[in-house]
Design an enzyme around this catalytic site. Sequence first.
Site, PDB file in Angstrom:
ATOM      1  N   LYS A 204      93.026 -22.229  44.956  1.00 61.13           N
ATOM      2  CA  LYS A 204      94.359 -21.749  45.341  1.00 61.13           C
ATOM      3  C   LYS A 204      94.364 -21.356  46.818  1.00 61.13           C
ATOM      4  O   LYS A 204      95.236 -21.736  47.579  1.00 61.13           O
ATOM      5  CB  LYS A 204      94.725 -20.568  44.442  1.00 61.13           C
ATOM      6  CG  LYS A 204      96.092 -20.004  44.653  1.00 61.13           C
ATOM      7  CD  LYS A 204      96.399 -18.970  43.585  1.00 61.13           C
ATOM      8  CE  LYS A 204      97.671 -18.221  43.934  1.00 61.13           C
ATOM      9  NZ  LYS A 204      98.012 -17.211  42.936  1.00 61.13           N
ATOM     10  N   GLU A 210      82.213 -19.964  47.215  1.00 56.11           N
ATOM     11  CA  GLU A 210      81.451 -20.871  46.345  1.00 56.11           C
ATOM     12  C   GLU A 210      82.044 -22.281  46.377  1.00 56.11           C
ATOM     13  O   GLU A 210      81.320 -23.283  46.499  1.00 56.11           O
ATOM     14  CB  GLU A 210      81.471 -20.369  44.892  1.00 56.11           C
ATOM     15  CG  GLU A 210      80.708 -19.088  44.646  1.00 56.11           C
ATOM     16  CD  GLU A 210      81.556 -17.840  44.853  1.00 56.11           C
ATOM     17  OE1 GLU A 210      82.590 -17.905  45.571  1.00 56.11           O
ATOM     18  OE2 GLU A 210      81.189 -16.787  44.308  1.00 56.11           O
ATOM     19  N   GLY A 264      95.461 -17.652  39.285  1.00 54.20           N
ATOM     20  CA  GLY A 264      94.362 -18.580  39.005  1.00 54.20           C
ATOM     21  C   GLY A 264      94.073 -18.707  37.512  1.00 54.20           C
ATOM     22  O   GLY A 264      93.920 -19.811  36.975  1.00 54.20           O
ATOM     23  N   ARG A 265      94.009 -17.572  36.825  1.00 56.90           N
ATOM     24  CA  ARG A 265      93.634 -17.611  35.397  1.00 56.90           C
ATOM     25  C   ARG A 265      94.784 -18.058  34.510  1.00 56.90           C
ATOM     26  O   ARG A 265      94.614 -18.165  33.297  1.00 56.90           O
ATOM     27  CB  ARG A 265      93.078 -16.252  34.969  1.00 56.90           C
ATOM     28  CG  ARG A 265      93.970 -15.059  35.297  1.00 56.90           C
ATOM     29  CD  ARG A 265      93.186 -13.755  35.188  1.00 56.90           C
ATOM     30  NE  ARG A 265      93.975 -12.590  35.579  1.00 56.90           N
ATOM     31  CZ  ARG A 265      94.075 -12.111  36.820  1.00 56.90           C
ATOM     32  NH1 ARG A 265      93.443 -12.722  37.816  1.00 56.90           N
ATOM     33  NH2 ARG A 265      94.787 -11.041  37.084  1.00 56.90           N
ATOM     34  N   GLU A 350      89.893 -10.083  33.732  1.00 57.97           N
ATOM     35  CA  GLU A 350      90.370 -10.007  35.115  1.00 57.97           C
ATOM     36  C   GLU A 350      91.811  -9.478  35.128  1.00 57.97           C
ATOM     37  O   GLU A 350      92.247  -8.852  36.093  1.00 57.97           O
ATOM     38  CB  GLU A 350      90.281 -11.379  35.803  1.00 57.97           C
ATOM     39  CG  GLU A 350      90.144 -11.291  37.306  1.00 57.97           C
ATOM     40  CD  GLU A 350      89.860 -12.625  37.988  1.00 57.97           C
ATOM     41  OE1 GLU A 350      90.701 -13.527  37.906  1.00 57.97           O
ATOM     42  OE2 GLU A 350      88.789 -12.760  38.616  1.00 57.97           O
ATOM     43  N   HIS A 381      74.099 -17.210  13.376  1.00 55.43           N
ATOM     44  CA  HIS A 381      72.636 -17.185  13.391  1.00 55.43           C
ATOM     45  C   HIS A 381      72.109 -16.442  14.607  1.00 55.43           C
ATOM     46  O   HIS A 381      70.933 -16.581  14.960  1.00 55.43           O
ATOM     47  CB  HIS A 381      72.093 -18.614  13.337  1.00 55.43           C
ATOM     48  CG  HIS A 381      72.420 -19.297  12.043  1.00 55.43           C
ATOM     49  ND1 HIS A 381      71.593 -19.250  10.945  1.00 55.43           N
ATOM     50  CD2 HIS A 381      73.532 -19.981  11.654  1.00 55.43           C
ATOM     51  CE1 HIS A 381      72.153 -19.902   9.935  1.00 55.43           C
ATOM     52  NE2 HIS A 381      73.341 -20.356  10.348  1.00 55.43           N
ATOM     53  N   LYS A 507      82.535  -9.588  46.964  1.00 58.53           N
ATOM     54  CA  LYS A 507      82.528 -10.786  47.824  1.00 58.53           C
ATOM     55  C   LYS A 507      82.189 -10.389  49.255  1.00 58.53           C
ATOM     56  O   LYS A 507      81.345 -11.018  49.916  1.00 58.53           O
ATOM     57  CB  LYS A 507      83.911 -11.447  47.840  1.00 58.53           C
ATOM     58  CG  LYS A 507      84.343 -12.110  46.563  1.00 58.53           C
ATOM     59  CD  LYS A 507      85.724 -12.742  46.793  1.00 58.53           C
ATOM     60  CE  LYS A 507      86.372 -13.161  45.506  1.00 58.53           C
ATOM     61  NZ  LYS A 507      87.762 -13.604  45.671  1.00 58.53           N
TER      62      LYS A 507
HETATM   63  O1  F6P Z   1      87.426 -14.005  42.684  1.00 58.77           O
HETATM   64  C1  F6P Z   1      88.389 -14.070  41.717  1.00 58.77           C
HETATM   65  C2  F6P Z   1      89.319 -15.215  41.947  1.00 58.77           C
HETATM   66  O2  F6P Z   1      90.240 -14.885  42.931  1.00 58.77           O
HETATM   67  C3  F6P Z   1      90.007 -15.611  40.654  1.00 58.77           C
HETATM   68  O3  F6P Z   1      91.094 -14.826  40.356  1.00 58.77           O
HETATM   69  C4  F6P Z   1      90.331 -17.038  40.922  1.00 58.77           C
HETATM   70  O4  F6P Z   1      90.621 -17.718  39.731  1.00 58.77           O
HETATM   71  C5  F6P Z   1      89.063 -17.499  41.589  1.00 58.77           C
HETATM   72  O5  F6P Z   1      88.644 -16.388  42.364  1.00 58.77           O
HETATM   73  C6  F6P Z   1      89.169 -18.734  42.420  1.00 58.77           C
HETATM   74  O6  F6P Z   1      90.098 -18.588  43.463  1.00 58.77           O
HETATM   75  P1  F6P Z   1      90.594 -19.845  44.284  1.00 58.77           P
HETATM   76  O7  F6P Z   1      91.339 -20.740  43.356  1.00 58.77           O
HETATM   77  O8  F6P Z   1      91.468 -19.290  45.369  1.00 58.77           O
HETATM   78  O9  F6P Z   1      89.386 -20.539  44.852  1.00 58.77           O
END
Ligand code: F6P
Length: 543
Positions: A204, A210, A264-265, A350, A381, A507
Amino acid sequence: MSVSDATAWAALTEHSATITERSLRDLFAADPARGTAMTVSVGDLYVDYSKHRINGATMRLLHLLARETHVFEKRDAMLRGERINVSEDRPVLHIALRKRRDESLWLDGHDVVPDVHGVLDAMGEFTDSLRDGSWRGADGRPITTVVNIGIGGSDLGPAMVHAALREYCDGPDVRFVSNVDPADLLSTLADLDPATTLFVVVSKTFSTFETMANAHAARRWLVDALGEDAVAGHFVAVSTNAALVADFGIESSNVFGFWDWVGGRYSVGSAVGLSVMAAIGRHRFAEFLAGFRTVDEHFQTAPIHANAPVILGLLSVWYASVLGADARAILPYANDLARLPAYLQQLAMESNGKSVRGDGTPVGVPTGEVIWGEAGTNGQHAFHQLLHQGTRLVPADFIGFARAGEDFISLDGATSMHEVLTANMFAQSRVLAFGKTKAEVIADGVDPVLAPHKVMPGDRPSTTILASELTPSTLGQLIALYEHQVFVQGAVWGIDSFDQWGVELGKASAVELAPALAAGGGPSDAMDSSTRGLVAAFWRERT
Ligand code: F6P
């Protein structure tokens, strides 16, 4: 008003002492119709909530709590596009992603539904070209593998849905990379040919560390093999940040947008689901969205006593805030839903893992549940021992399906494996609820010394959600059911379920610490003694 100031709150607290004295055996004996009365249907989902520590009075008090905390007014404010994500000053309109083409949803004088369908159409054209082979890579060959690079909501949704719809995947192979651990990207790329691989970079913000680290590493892998000119044909992006996507070198025609009113979620029904659409095709993706819509409409219109997300949201508040349950187990009896617990972890934790209300004041009661789980029967199990005989209260959600796509006959030659799987699901919720007394254990001939070990306490609550079959539509219904359940929880607690400030400091701290672990780095006196010791140990082990 804080939830603990509600009239219903005090009444529920008082009521909890008497209702928990009654066993589920008693409650079922007192009301022979309970097992069918305490159920609700929505779309293809049959929801049985009869095995909860509740009676009619509990539900009436929970309904009162919903009214006193203005759950329905808050729902309507969301649906009207009000800026209910107060800490980020944003509307929350994931329901717009599922509107039909002929519907409207006005935000600040602008109908957003044509925008949504514009992106869906662009996604459809693009994924058609991948699926029919007309999209060609740098050396003229069609794409055989799509690699989705994203994390959190930009990974968990598409990864979960792609796995869940395994039987519907008839497009290119789709893989997912999320972790900044290089092992994730390396293992994904190990057997791939750059010339037939396409990367979908999903972020987003287009600035998540990452995702950008993986995207740049993937770009180098591609450019080393095919040259800089190959980037345009092998990278597309899903983002709200067009400027940063352009800086990366992805052409604007290959960017699929969404909007800051999609969290995002809550985004798997947006362009974030591009890799899912590549796998299942645009028509099945439309069925997936239609499934969401069925539950959206139900949430919007069903009366309180028959509104599935409202009932499930109130029940989870009952356990988390009144009865003191810290966790809830998500137990899908469908191997293809193995990633559902991880997906729901982000959705619920979250969203509602917060201690302050929208106005910054403390919530004052326990909030967000620890969500965890595993596909049945594997969990049986592993950890069901604790669910059955442990000292903790862990409500469980069982999720199963009446029909399986493909099936095998089981050991007895008469029952199918899917039937055995479902029998296990029904058996688990039955044993959790009704247990086995010491007298029953001894009546079975068990040595009285051993009997305490074999007593099953019962009164362990669960919901069972039974759907017809795991299809794009029923999966959309299931996700929307959980989305709205989370909304109801947050509305009762008065928290902003749509921000996630709690992840930011970690972060920033990682960025600050990274130089200490890179060449020329090392421990410093400015660090706390634990971090200093860890950095020193890291360097000792490196050299
Ligand atoms: O770190 C949390 C977060 O902001 C989530 O809410 C989101 O889904 C994820 O990181 C990834 O964010 P982006 O789509 O901006 O890379």
